[in-house]
Design a protein around this motif. Structure first.
Motif, short mmCIF file in Angstrom:
data_model
loop_
_atom_site.label_atom_id
_atom_site.label_comp_id
_atom_site.label_asym_id
_atom_site.label_seq_id
_atom_site.Cartn_x
_atom_site.Cartn_y
_atom_site.Cartn_z
N GLU A 1 0.81 -1.22 0.00
CA GLU A 1 0.00 0.00 0.00
C GLU A 1 0.85 1.27 0.00
O GLU A 1 0.34 2.36 -0.27
CB GLU A 1 -0.93 0.01 1.22
CG GLU A 1 -0.24 0.07 2.57
CD GLU A 1 0.22 -1.28 3.10
OE1 GLU A 1 0.66 -1.32 4.27
OE2 GLU A 1 0.14 -2.27 2.34
N LYS A 2 2.15 1.15 0.26
CA LYS A 2 3.03 2.32 0.31
C LYS A 2 3.94 2.44 -0.91
O LYS A 2 4.64 3.45 -1.06
CB LYS A 2 3.91 2.25 1.57
CG LYS A 2 3.16 2.42 2.88
CD LYS A 2 2.78 3.88 3.09
CE LYS A 2 2.21 4.12 4.47
NZ LYS A 2 1.86 5.54 4.68
N LYS A 3 3.99 1.42 -1.75
CA LYS A 3 4.99 1.38 -2.82
C LYS A 3 4.93 2.61 -3.73
O LYS A 3 5.95 3.26 -3.97
CB LYS A 3 4.80 0.12 -3.67
CG LYS A 3 5.39 -1.14 -3.06
CD LYS A 3 5.32 -2.30 -4.03
CE LYS A 3 5.72 -3.60 -3.38
NZ LYS A 3 7.16 -3.68 -3.09
N LYS A 4 3.78 2.93 -4.25
CA LYS A 4 3.68 4.02 -5.20
C LYS A 4 4.08 5.35 -4.55
O LYS A 4 4.83 6.14 -5.15
CB LYS A 4 2.26 4.12 -5.76
CG LYS A 4 2.08 5.20 -6.83
CD LYS A 4 0.66 5.17 -7.37
CE LYS A 4 0.44 6.26 -8.39
NZ LYS A 4 -0.96 6.26 -8.90
N GLU A 5 3.61 5.58 -3.36
CA GLU A 5 3.94 6.82 -2.65
C GLU A 5 5.44 6.94 -2.43
O GLU A 5 6.04 8.00 -2.67
CB GLU A 5 3.21 6.84 -1.30
CG GLU A 5 3.56 8.02 -0.41
CD GLU A 5 2.97 7.88 0.98
OE1 GLU A 5 3.43 8.62 1.89
OE2 GLU A 5 2.07 7.04 1.19
N VAL A 6 6.07 5.87 -1.98
CA VAL A 6 7.51 5.88 -1.72
C VAL A 6 8.29 6.04 -3.01
O VAL A 6 9.28 6.78 -3.09
CB VAL A 6 7.93 4.59 -0.99
CG1 VAL A 6 9.45 4.47 -0.90
CG2 VAL A 6 7.31 4.54 0.41
N PHE A 7 7.84 5.36 -4.06
CA PHE A 7 8.49 5.42 -5.37
C PHE A 7 8.48 6.84 -5.93
O PHE A 7 9.53 7.39 -6.31
CB PHE A 7 7.74 4.48 -6.31
CG PHE A 7 8.26 4.41 -7.72
CD1 PHE A 7 9.58 4.08 -7.99
CD2 PHE A 7 7.41 4.66 -8.79
CE1 PHE A 7 10.05 3.99 -9.30
CE2 PHE A 7 7.86 4.58 -10.10
CZ PHE A 7 9.18 4.24 -10.36
N LEU A 8 7.33 7.47 -5.94
CA LEU A 8 7.22 8.83 -6.49
C LEU A 8 7.97 9.83 -5.62
O LEU A 8 8.61 10.76 -6.15
CB LEU A 8 5.75 9.22 -6.62
CG LEU A 8 4.91 8.39 -7.61
CD1 LEU A 8 3.46 8.85 -7.60
CD2 LEU A 8 5.49 8.46 -9.02
N LYS A 9 7.92 9.66 -4.32
CA LYS A 9 8.66 10.56 -3.43
C LYS A 9 10.16 10.44 -3.67
O LYS A 9 10.88 11.45 -3.71
CB LYS A 9 8.34 10.24 -1.97
CG LYS A 9 9.02 11.17 -0.98
CD LYS A 9 8.61 10.85 0.46
CE LYS A 9 9.31 11.78 1.45
NZ LYS A 9 8.91 11.48 2.85
N HIS A 10 10.63 9.22 -3.86
CA HIS A 10 12.05 9.01 -4.15
C HIS A 10 12.46 9.71 -5.44
O HIS A 10 13.52 10.32 -5.52
CB HIS A 10 12.34 7.50 -4.25
CG HIS A 10 13.76 7.19 -4.63
ND1 HIS A 10 14.82 7.39 -3.79
CD2 HIS A 10 14.28 6.70 -5.79
CE1 HIS A 10 15.94 7.04 -4.39
NE2 HIS A 10 15.65 6.62 -5.61
N LEU A 11 11.61 9.65 -6.44
CA LEU A 11 11.92 10.26 -7.73
C LEU A 11 11.87 11.79 -7.69
O LEU A 11 12.35 12.44 -8.61
CB LEU A 11 10.96 9.73 -8.79
CG LEU A 11 11.12 8.25 -9.13
CD1 LEU A 11 10.02 7.79 -10.08
CD2 LEU A 11 12.50 7.95 -9.72
N HIS A 12 11.31 12.33 -6.63
CA HIS A 12 11.33 13.79 -6.45
C HIS A 12 12.55 14.24 -5.64
O HIS A 12 12.75 15.44 -5.44
CB HIS A 12 10.06 14.25 -5.73
CG HIS A 12 8.89 14.46 -6.64
ND1 HIS A 12 7.85 13.57 -6.75
CD2 HIS A 12 8.63 15.46 -7.54
CE1 HIS A 12 6.98 14.01 -7.64
NE2 HIS A 12 7.43 15.15 -8.13
N ASN A 13 13.35 13.27 -5.17
CA ASN A 13 14.51 13.61 -4.33
C ASN A 13 15.75 12.86 -4.83
O ASN A 13 16.45 12.19 -4.05
CB ASN A 13 14.23 13.27 -2.87
CG ASN A 13 13.12 14.10 -2.28
OD1 ASN A 13 13.34 15.24 -1.87
ND2 ASN A 13 11.92 13.56 -2.24
#
Length: 298
Positions: free
Chosen positions: A209-221
């Motif tokens: 349930e957290k994968k997409k959120e973590v993935f996109l956040k990582h790509l912003h940093n």
């Protein structure tokens, strides 16, 4: 007067267009570089069809194929169709699934120290390290996997270790580096074993349930000063994938194996409009063949 100004106007517009293209090129070059590495391709049909769905988007990807697995021929035929996919060898010395097992392509009798009592690879790193594995057997098997890959008709750029095994000890790491040099292949990073100064993010352990959120956040940093590697494991959550359960990782939840849900979630986040919109805008996707050519180092 009009006729005199027109050539000057055309020259100005031409120079302006050149400047815009130059600025755009510099801007693109300054964007962080991202390597998407999709592991375990060739493991089964559900993984292969998911890889093809990603390839169809046209984005640059890195696919690591398990040439020891029974579904690798399908993976080869799929990847031949997509020049946007750089192909690596997922060096395989373990077989982690309950009821779905594979072993050495050289045969159990050729590398007896690498197999259990049933002739399959050991289930995980712990079992492998506790066994009386032979470096000579490892070299024989990994060489066979590399040779199979090179004979497949695919252009092979690099290799990396399935579950980290071929880099887990100094002896294995030295052997892997020797084979990479022998066959003129790069080595994709794993943890502290970094060969192209890549940063490292593996999505596998992130809750579904957290994968997409973590993935996109990582790509912003992202780190703009080094390649940013993201390791992904994808599959379609179909009946084939739903029944697969790992021996030691991702135990069942409410009686249901979780691997299919994890892999479908990672496929969905790569196919999502949010991610696709970021490609080329927030970062540049690159492949290992491009990275290797740029660094001049294998």
């Amino acid at each position: 007067m009009k006729n005199q100004l027109m050539p000057q106007t055309r020259k100005f517009l031409w120079l302006f267009a050149i400047m815009l293209m130059a600025v755009g090129k510099v801007s693109a070059q300054n964007k962080p570089e991202v390597l998407l590495r999709f592991d375990d391709i060739g493991m089964n049909h559900a993984v292969n069809t998911a890889m093809e769905e990603v390839c169809k988007t046209g984005i640059s990807v890195n696919a690591t194929v398990m040439f020891a697995c029974p579904w690798y021929p399908e993976a080869v035929e799929i990847l031949k169709k997509y020049p946007n996919a750089a192909v690596g060898i997922h060096l395989t010395l373990t077989s982690e699934w309950r009821y779905y097992r594979w072993g050495p392509i050289t045969g159990p009798s050729a590398v007896p120290s690498l197999v259990d009592s049933l002739g399959y690879f050991f289930k995980n790193e712990d079992e492998f390290l506790k066994s009386e594995w032979s470096l000579a057997d490892v070299e024989k098997e990994l060489t066979a996997q590399i040779e199979r890959a090179l004979q497949s008709g695919l252009t092979i750029s690099f290799m990396d270790p399935h579950m980290g095994i071929s880099l887990v000890t100094p002896e294995l790491r030295e052997l892997t580096q020797k084979l990479a040099s022998k066959y003129n292949l790069g080595i994709s990073t794993l943890g502290s074993n970094t060969y192209y100064n890549e940063s490292y993010k593996d999505m596998w352990a992130i809750p579904v349930e957290k994968k997409k959120e973590v993935f996109l956040k990582h790509l912003h940093n992202l780190n703009p000063d080094q390649p940013n590697l993201v390791i992904l494991h994808i599959a379609h959550r179909d009946p084939e994938m739903e029944v697969l359960e790992m021996h030691s990782l991702l135990k069942r939840q409410n009686g249901v194996p979780m691997a299919g849900q994890h892999r479908q979630a990672e496929l969905d986040m790569v196919l999502s409009p949010e991610f696709q919109h970021m490609v080329g805008k927030n970062f540049r996707l690159i492949t290992y063949d491009v990275l290797i050519k740029k660094t001049g180092n294998k």
